[in-house]
Design an enzyme around this catalytic site. Structure first.
Site, PDB file in Angstrom:
ATOM      1  N   CYS A 150       0.797  -1.240   0.000  1.00 48.48           N
ATOM      2  CA  CYS A 150       0.000   0.000   0.000  1.00 48.48           C
ATOM      3  C   CYS A 150       0.822   1.279   0.000  1.00 48.48           C
ATOM      4  O   CYS A 150       0.717   2.083  -0.928  1.00 48.48           O
ATOM      5  CB  CYS A 150      -0.941  -0.006   1.195  1.00 48.48           C
ATOM      6  SG  CYS A 150      -1.988  -1.460   1.203  1.00 48.48           S
TER       7      CYS A 150
HETATM    8  C1  UGA Z   1      -1.415   0.371   5.563  1.00 49.14           C
HETATM    9  C2  UGA Z   1      -2.246   1.317   6.450  1.00 49.14           C
HETATM   10  O1  UGA Z   1      -1.716   1.343   7.776  1.00 49.14           O
HETATM   11  C3  UGA Z   1      -3.721   0.868   6.481  1.00 49.14           C
HETATM   12  O2  UGA Z   1      -4.485   1.810   7.216  1.00 49.14           O
HETATM   13  C4  UGA Z   1      -4.241   0.786   5.048  1.00 49.14           C
HETATM   14  O3  UGA Z   1      -5.586   0.322   5.006  1.00 49.14           O
HETATM   15  C5  UGA Z   1      -3.389  -0.174   4.245  1.00 49.14           C
HETATM   16  O4  UGA Z   1      -2.010   0.301   4.257  1.00 49.14           O
HETATM   17  C6  UGA Z   1      -3.914  -0.188   2.834  1.00 49.14           C
HETATM   18  O5  UGA Z   1      -3.863   0.851   2.156  1.00 49.14           O
HETATM   19  O6  UGA Z   1      -4.512  -1.200   2.424  1.00 49.14           O
HETATM   20  P1  UGA Z   1      -0.295  -2.045   5.928  1.00 49.14           P
HETATM   21  O7  UGA Z   1       0.392  -1.787   4.621  1.00 49.14           O
HETATM   22  O8  UGA Z   1      -0.987  -3.341   6.152  1.00 49.14           O
HETATM   23  O9  UGA Z   1      -1.422  -0.907   6.188  1.00 49.14           O
HETATM   24  O10 UGA Z   1       0.798  -1.930   7.056  1.00 49.14           O
HETATM   25  P2  UGA Z   1       1.263  -0.889   8.182  1.00 49.14           P
HETATM   26  O11 UGA Z   1       1.054  -1.497   9.508  1.00 49.14           O
HETATM   27  O12 UGA Z   1       0.704   0.441   7.956  1.00 49.14           O
HETATM   28  O13 UGA Z   1       2.850  -0.863   7.902  1.00 49.14           O
HETATM   29  C7  UGA Z   1       3.391  -0.471   6.647  1.00 49.14           C
HETATM   30  C8  UGA Z   1       4.900  -0.455   6.702  1.00 49.14           C
HETATM   31  O14 UGA Z   1       5.374   0.634   7.498  1.00 49.14           O
HETATM   32  C9  UGA Z   1       5.544  -1.715   7.300  1.00 49.14           C
HETATM   33  O15 UGA Z   1       6.668  -2.064   6.515  1.00 49.14           O
HETATM   34  C10 UGA Z   1       5.966  -1.278   8.690  1.00 49.14           C
HETATM   35  O16 UGA Z   1       7.070  -2.011   9.175  1.00 49.14           O
HETATM   36  C11 UGA Z   1       6.340   0.177   8.440  1.00 49.14           C
HETATM   37  N1  UGA Z   1       6.257   1.035   9.637  1.00 49.14           N
HETATM   38  C12 UGA Z   1       5.071   1.217  10.285  1.00 49.14           C
HETATM   39  C13 UGA Z   1       7.394   1.696  10.083  1.00 49.14           C
HETATM   40  O17 UGA Z   1       8.499   1.556   9.501  1.00 49.14           O
HETATM   41  N2  UGA Z   1       7.295   2.499  11.168  1.00 49.14           N
HETATM   42  C14 UGA Z   1       6.132   2.709  11.827  1.00 49.14           C
HETATM   43  O18 UGA Z   1       6.108   3.486  12.802  1.00 49.14           O
HETATM   44  C15 UGA Z   1       4.991   2.035  11.371  1.00 49.14           C
END
Ligand code: UGA
Length: 423
Positions: free
Chosen positions: A263
């Site tokens: 995403c």
């Molecule tokens: C993300 C959004 O959080 C959801 O709200 C959205 O619905 C979804 O995309 C989508 O568009 O379908 P997701 O991709 O499942 O969800 O994962 P996240 O938990 O948001 O993490 C994304 C990435 O960011 C991961 O690689 C995670 O490790 C990284 N991350 C997250 C960080 O590096 N630091 C943080 O503080 C948080």
């Protein structure tokens, strides 16, 4: 209500299962016969905590999967949940949206009564109005009085999607006319979250903007983290102090290897392309992507500084999934890290509690260990790439390494011999 979901991928399957769990009669349509069969056998084609138990409860009662569009004609609402993968220039590919719209239109030709088509896929602003509406109406040979349109973005996180579905921060409903929006609101009647009613394009933009803002928070933390690293400051201490400001908030400030997944990278790129088309230079969005692209290379550079020339060195990569609680490796930060290690002549031994098989399709030639201990055994260095909670318990296994050089790309270890990419 009677609901049809088009697309049994991640969003469609979770949404369909959760709608059924809320009491709606739900049919999920997919083009893949194997996936349809699996769902009907109460087996989840993807890993998502809690999903299979809903399938066990609902399949055979108010949830089913199908190859045919027959249920569309008798449903109150049809949700489009197909993928919008990136084109080569970063823009969103709308071909699945277009073909789903045509099929829905055809299926609605003989239907009577009012029907609402809802786009749930992440699409560029304007898509529902200029792509979905005309295709559905033309193929149905109907007018906007009989079929209306809504846009209802999803905000589910992989690995926590069921929990996110049940307790959303907000429900966004964009619609072409109030009665379409009212019908979508009816689906969520039992939820206590605030409902935001908008026009179609604004709902589409809310989704892009939310993902772009979250990605911006991460890249911002990573840039601050890179500065902190040079100054000998722990960025997690800094962000704890920063995030307590209620105007900022503590979430999505975890610095590390950067964001991956299906995403954030795709949506920020697509929004940048849209900006360009609107004559806006997307300076911030470009910087968000640039910082994110660079983090994996910083990680390998830091490792190389510690181990010396990486050629011939045995390097353990712990974590292959783009984040914990999933087997998804799409745009995982481990991919550029492994590519760079291989380019530098290192021998890579990878371990992930769940995502090994998926990564094998991308890197068939590297070694895959059965446990963190096996990966660490005899290693000259280790990179921690995914925030799996079980990595927090690794301790004695580090003693198996030939040289105990461990660099964390995610802050997860409790063992105190590691060095962080930004701390
Ligand atoms: C993300 C959004 O959080 C959801 O709200 C959205 O619905 C979804 O995309 C989508 O568009 O379908 P997701 O991709 O499942 O969800 O994962 P996240 O938990 O948001 O993490 C994304 C990435 O960011 C991961 O690689 C995670 O490790 C990284 N991350 C997250 C960080 O590096 N630091 C943080 O503080 C948080």
């Amino acid at each position: 209500m009677k609901i049809t979901i088009i697309g049994g991928g991640y969003v469609g399957l979770v949404t369909g299962a959760c709608f059924a769990d809320t009491g709606h009669d739900t049919t999920i349509i997919d083009v893949d016969p194997a996936k349809v069969a699996m769902i009907n056998e109460k087996r989840a084609p993807i890993f998502e905590p809690g999903l299979e138990s809903i399938l066990l409860r609902a399949i055979g009662k108010n949830l089913r999967a199908s190859l045919s569009y027959d249920s569309v004609g008798t449903s109150d609402l049809t949700f489009i949940c197909v993928g919008t993968p990136p084109n080569d220039d970063g823009s969103a590919n709308l071909s699945y949206i277009e073909s789903a719209s045509r099929s829905i239109g055809t299926a609605l030709q003989k239907s009577t009564g009012f029907h609402v088509v809802v786009v749930k896929s992440t699409v560029p602003p304007g898509t529902t109005e200029t792509v979905v509406c005309p295709a559905v109406l033309a193929f149905a040979h109907k007018t906007g009085d009989e079929i209306a349109f809504a846009m209802n973005p999803e905000f589910l996180r992989e690995g926590r999607a069921i929990e996110d579905f049940r307790k959303p921060d907000r429900i966004v409903i964009g619609s072409s006319q109030p009665r379409a929006g009212d019908r979508v609101a009816e689906v969520y009647r039992t939820f206590s979250a605030p409902v935001v009613r908008t026009g179609l394009a604004a709902a589409e933009m809310i989704k892009y903007t939310s993902n772009a803002f979250l990605a911006t928070k991460i890249s911002f933390s990573n840039e601050i983290g890179n500065i902190c690293k040079d100054l000998g400051i722990d960025v997690y201490e800094v962000m704890e102090g920063v995030g307590l400001d209620q105007r900022i908030g503590p979430k999505f400030l975890d610095a590390g290897a950067g964001f991956g997944g299906s995403c954030f990278p795709k949506d920020v790129s697509s929004l940048s392309v849209l900006a360009g088309r609107a004559g806006v230079d997307p300076k911030i969005l470009r910087a968000v992507l640039d910082v994110n692209e660079e983090q994996p290379y910083r990680l390998v550079a830091l490792l190389e500084k510690k181990t010396g020339n990486l050629s011939g060195k045995r390097i353990a990569v712990l974590g292959l999934a783009f984040k914990d609680n999933t087997d998804d490796v799409r745009d995982s930060r481990s991919i550029p890290v492994i590519q760079e290690l291989l380019k530098k002549g290192a021998r890579v031994i990878a371990f992930d509690p769940m995502a090994g098989q998926n990564m094998q399709k991308i890197f068939p030639a590297i070694e895959y260990a059965g446990s963190a201990g096996d990966a660490l055994n005899g290693a000259d260095g280790c990179l921690v790439m995914t925030e799996w909670p079980e990595f927090g318990r690794i301790d004695k296994e580090f003693e198996l390494m030939a040289h105990r050089i461990v660099i964390e790309g995610r802050r997860i270890l409790s063992w105190n011999g590691a060095e962080g990419i930004c701390w």
